[in-house]
Scaffold this motif. Structure first.
Motif, PDB file in Angstrom:
ATOM      1  N   LEU A 280       0.815  -1.406  -0.042  1.00  0.00           N
ATOM      2  CA  LEU A 280      -0.084  -0.096   0.120  1.00  0.00           C
ATOM      3  C   LEU A 280       0.765   1.445  -0.028  1.00  0.00           C
ATOM      4  O   LEU A 280       0.737   2.300  -0.718  1.00  0.00           O
ATOM      5  CB  LEU A 280      -0.842   0.061   1.433  1.00  0.00           C
ATOM      6  N   GLN A 281       1.945   1.289   0.743  1.00  0.00           N
ATOM      7  CA  GLN A 281       2.872   2.334   0.869  1.00  0.00           C
ATOM      8  C   GLN A 281       3.543   2.711  -0.556  1.00  0.00           C
ATOM      9  O   GLN A 281       3.618   3.759  -1.016  1.00  0.00           O
ATOM     10  CB  GLN A 281       3.829   2.173   1.913  1.00  0.00           C
TER      11      GLN A 281
ATOM     12  N   MET B 164       1.110   4.380  -2.771  1.00  0.00           N
ATOM     13  CA  MET B 164       0.678   5.837  -2.207  1.00  0.00           C
ATOM     14  C   MET B 164       1.944   6.578  -2.943  1.00  0.00           C
ATOM     15  O   MET B 164       1.563   7.804  -3.408  1.00  0.00           O
ATOM     16  CB  MET B 164       0.745   5.896  -0.687  1.00  0.00           C
ATOM     17  N   GLU B 165       3.042   5.905  -2.826  1.00  0.00           N
ATOM     18  CA  GLU B 165       4.379   6.913  -3.256  1.00  0.00           C
ATOM     19  C   GLU B 165       4.008   7.081  -4.870  1.00  0.00           C
ATOM     20  O   GLU B 165       4.373   8.056  -5.552  1.00  0.00           O
ATOM     21  CB  GLU B 165       5.339   5.986  -2.835  1.00  0.00           C
TER      22      GLU B 165
ATOM     23  N   LYS C  48       1.494   9.529  -5.751  1.00  0.00           N
ATOM     24  CA  LYS C  48       2.111  10.984  -5.642  1.00  0.00           C
ATOM     25  C   LYS C  48       2.927  11.210  -6.915  1.00  0.00           C
ATOM     26  O   LYS C  48       2.739  12.440  -7.235  1.00  0.00           O
ATOM     27  CB  LYS C  48       3.049  11.058  -4.321  1.00  0.00           C
TER      28      LYS C  48
ATOM     29  N   LEU D 264      -3.296  12.571   0.068  1.00  0.00           N
ATOM     30  CA  LEU D 264      -2.631  11.192  -0.108  1.00  0.00           C
ATOM     31  C   LEU D 264      -1.707  11.052   1.129  1.00  0.00           C
ATOM     32  O   LEU D 264      -1.529   9.942   1.902  1.00  0.00           O
ATOM     33  CB  LEU D 264      -1.723  11.239  -1.259  1.00  0.00           C
ATOM     34  N   ASP D 265      -1.055  12.336   1.734  1.00  0.00           N
ATOM     35  CA  ASP D 265      -0.356  12.310   3.136  1.00  0.00           C
ATOM     36  C   ASP D 265      -1.273  11.777   4.146  1.00  0.00           C
ATOM     37  O   ASP D 265      -1.051  10.993   4.980  1.00  0.00           O
ATOM     38  CB  ASP D 265       0.069  13.487   3.493  1.00  0.00           C
TER      39      ASP D 265
ATOM     40  N   GLN E 227      -2.262   8.232   4.014  1.00  0.00           N
ATOM     41  CA  GLN E 227      -1.052   7.307   4.258  1.00  0.00           C
ATOM     42  C   GLN E 227      -0.957   7.235   5.790  1.00  0.00           C
ATOM     43  O   GLN E 227      -0.593   6.271   6.306  1.00  0.00           O
ATOM     44  CB  GLN E 227       0.171   7.895   3.522  1.00  0.00           C
ATOM     45  N   ARG E 228      -0.889   8.529   6.356  1.00  0.00           N
ATOM     46  CA  ARG E 228      -0.856   8.513   7.986  1.00  0.00           C
ATOM     47  C   ARG E 228      -2.072   7.745   8.549  1.00  0.00           C
ATOM     48  O   ARG E 228      -1.849   6.901   9.431  1.00  0.00           O
ATOM     49  CB  ARG E 228      -0.895   9.798   8.326  1.00  0.00           C
TER      50      ARG E 228
ATOM     51  N   GLY F 274       1.174   4.474   7.827  1.00  0.00           N
ATOM     52  CA  GLY F 274       2.324   4.798   6.747  1.00  0.00           C
ATOM     53  C   GLY F 274       3.296   5.879   7.758  1.00  0.00           C
ATOM     54  O   GLY F 274       2.752   6.845   8.057  1.00  0.00           O
TER      55      GLY F 274
END
Length: 592
Positions: free
Chosen positions: A545-546, A549-550, A553, A573-574, A577-578, A582
């Motif tokens: 998943l991380q 997400m990257e 971005k 997205l941040d 992610q948090r 993440g």
């Protein structure tokens, strides 16, 4: 009280009567035009432009050459001639108002955009070149400036090393200049300047004639160490270098579009002796005499030529467009290549099938769908921009420097979707940069490839796609260059340099499906659906998943969105992610 009123509109207030104590208003149109122009000339350039957009009267006054002549004398008091063009004084004033060289160092604690010293004698900035220790700038009047790095005292009394903080005039009458074509400035020991000099005529007469020459200067001190003069019948407009120091080839482009070359040994230039070098017609001009080369680009082991059109083509009538237009000559906007080493040839074309080590100057034609306007040539990859503003990349893609979203080499020009109509393109050793302009006329810098050493600010791990870099771009930035230590951007606005891009016809749009025989099929002129499917496949290929997400971005930075929209998606997205646990952080906002 001074008030602008239009005579045809009558009095400005109902009834035509003024309020007590205010007196009668006076129309600014009653003042002599010379007085109004003189008053307006004291305004800043930005305010003069804004005032000219208020009404028709002020537009005419603010656009007068008399206003811009006074403004130009205030910006450049030593400028005696207005230059050339349809609007020479306005062009000269804006060139000098917008000129600037900006740089951002990759190392150190302070990573912000700085501005170099601005030579007061410079008439705008046309091009620049950083060398091992200094920076050289050529203006529109043909003066070449030598911007030196030096130790200076700060406001706190501390001694610090500062880039491009002092300047001297290196020479005048320069047309172009070049140095070692490698990306690493440590190899740029000499500066080759193409200039025009007055030479004495026949013995016994006082007449003189202008001749082109190449002067060689030491970049460290600005001392001239070598000079070669050509016959007065030969006129050149561009110079590039190719090859090793012991066999340095100088390629010279004439006004007629022919390429001449000569070879010098750089290791012997500092020895005080005189010798003759042979100037010969390059093979691309011998084998293809009908071609008219418009510009050149080179690196250590390859050269690229872009062909242009001649000025003597007859106008013809085009019934469909109902307008007069000049037919495009054959091979206009074509690209021809010289590759001199097998390793670079394999990186660029993916094979050695057509490489001939015994005939390295044989030009190779690249197959392209449209005319090419400008290019950028790196060590083993290149970028091309066509007349529709599309970007094509080719060559080695080990670090993702082609910006195609993967790390697969490309042996032929491959279009980079969602990246169109760039202002400037630059290719380095293993990364690429694109200067683009948003819909709100703001400039942004995009980059891809290797991010080591801070060469992609905000993306230390690099990116296989073009992403927005965290650097504040000047409003009038027009060209860029990156070295191992620093990123440079040149600011200059020429009102006579209009965008040459054309609208892409629907029949040539990448990703447009063939028309169906049945009812009208949905068209995709911009390749939007294809690009979105490609994005989804890249996200789906990420294992965690991380990673997804990257990757998302990166895709957001690749899309042609406004800066505020990209910041919104990155922040969203941040947050996701948090929330998912993440620890990755999104890109910080650009430094102001």
């Amino acid at each position: 009280q001074v008030k602008r009123s239009c005579p045809s509109c009558g009095p400005s207030e109902p009834g035509g009567e003024e309020k007590k104590g205010r007196g009668n208003p006076v129309s600014v149109q009653l003042f002599p035009p010379e007085l109004v122009e003189h008053i307006i000339s004291f305004l800043p350039v930005r305010d003069v432009v804004a005032l000219g957009q208020t009404c028709h009267y002020f537009h005419q006054v603010c656009d007068a050459e008399g206003v811009w002549r006074r403004i130009c004398h205030q910006l450049s008091p030593r400028l005696r001639e207005q230059g050339s063009g349809v609007r020479p004084w306005k062009r000269a004033a804006i060139l000098n108002y917008t000129k600037g060289l900006y740089f951002q160092a990759f190392g150190g604690r302070r990573r912000c955009l700085s501005k170099s010293v601005a030579p007061q004698l410079a008439h705008g900035y046309r091009r620049f070149l950083p060398t091992k220790d200094h920076v050289f700038i050529l203006d529109y009047a043909g003066t070449l400036f030598f911007l030196k790095n030096a130790l200076v005292s700060s406001t706190l009394g501390q001694i610090q090393w500062k880039r491009a903080c002092r300047y001297v005039v290196l020479c005048r009458g320069a047309k172009d200049f070049a140095s070692d074509p490698r990306c690493d400035t440590v190899y740029r020991k000499y500066l080759y300047v193409l200039a025009t000099r007055e030479q004495p005529g026949v013995v016994g007469t006082t007449s003189s004639r202008a001749c082109d020459c190449v002067e060689v200067y030491l970049q460290s001190s600005g001392q001239r160490v070598f000079k070669m003069t050509f016959h007065h019948s030969m006129s050149f407009k561009q110079i590039v270098l190719v090859g090793q120091e012991t066999q340095r080839a100088l390629l010279l482009l004439t006004e007629e579009g022919k390429i001449y070359s000569l070879v010098v040994n750089e290791t012997q230039l500092d020895q005080p002796r005189s010798y003759t070098v042979q100037l010969a017609l390059r093979k691309v001009s011998r084998c293809l005499p009908h071609l008219r080369v418009a510009c050149m680009a080179s690196n250590q082991s390859s050269t690229l030529y872009i062909t242009g059109k001649k000025d003597n083509y007859l106008l013809t009538w085009v019934p469909k467009a109902a307008e007069l237009r000049a037919p495009d000559p054959p091979d206009q906007g074509g690209v021809y290549f010289e590759v001199h080493t097998p390793g670079v040839y394999r990186d660029l074309f993916g094979t050695l099938q057509a490489f001939d080590p015994l005939d390295q100057q044989m030009p190779l034609a690249l197959s392209l769908p449209a005319k090419i306007l400008f290019c950028a040539l790196g060590y083993n990859h290149l970028g091309l921009v066509d007349e529709f503003g599309r970007i094509f990349m080719q060559g080695n893609n080990r670090y993702g420097q082609l910006g195609t979203g993967d790390k697969m080499d490309r042996g032929e020009p491959t279009q980079v979707h969602y990246l169109q109509r760039p202002i400037a393109l630059w290719c380095g050793l293993n990364h690429s940069l694109v200067l683009s302009q948003g819909s709100d006329f703001s400039k942004e810098l995009l980059g891809c490839g290797c991010g080591a050493g801070g060469r992609l600010p905000g993306w230390p791990k690099g990116s296989a796609s073009f992403v927005k870099l965290h650097i504040k771009v000047p409003l009038c930035a027009c060209s860029l260059c990156s070295t191992r230590e620093c990123l440079y951007m040149l600011s200059s606005h020429d009102i006579e340099h209009h965008p040459a891009y054309r609208d892409l016809p629907a029949s040539k749009a990448v990703g447009t499906p063939e028309p169906s025989l049945g009812a009208g099929a949905t068209q995709d002129p911009g390749g939007v659906a294809w690009a979105c499917e490609e994005y989804l496949s890249q996200i789906h290929s990420c294992p965690t998943l991380q990673d997804r997400m990257e990757k998302m971005k990166e895709i957001v930075g690749w899309m042609p969105l406004m800066a505020a929209q990209k910041d919104f998606f990155w922040e969203a997205l941040d947050m996701l992610q948090r929330a998912a646990g993440g620890a990755g952080q999104g890109p910080p906002p650009a430094e102001s």
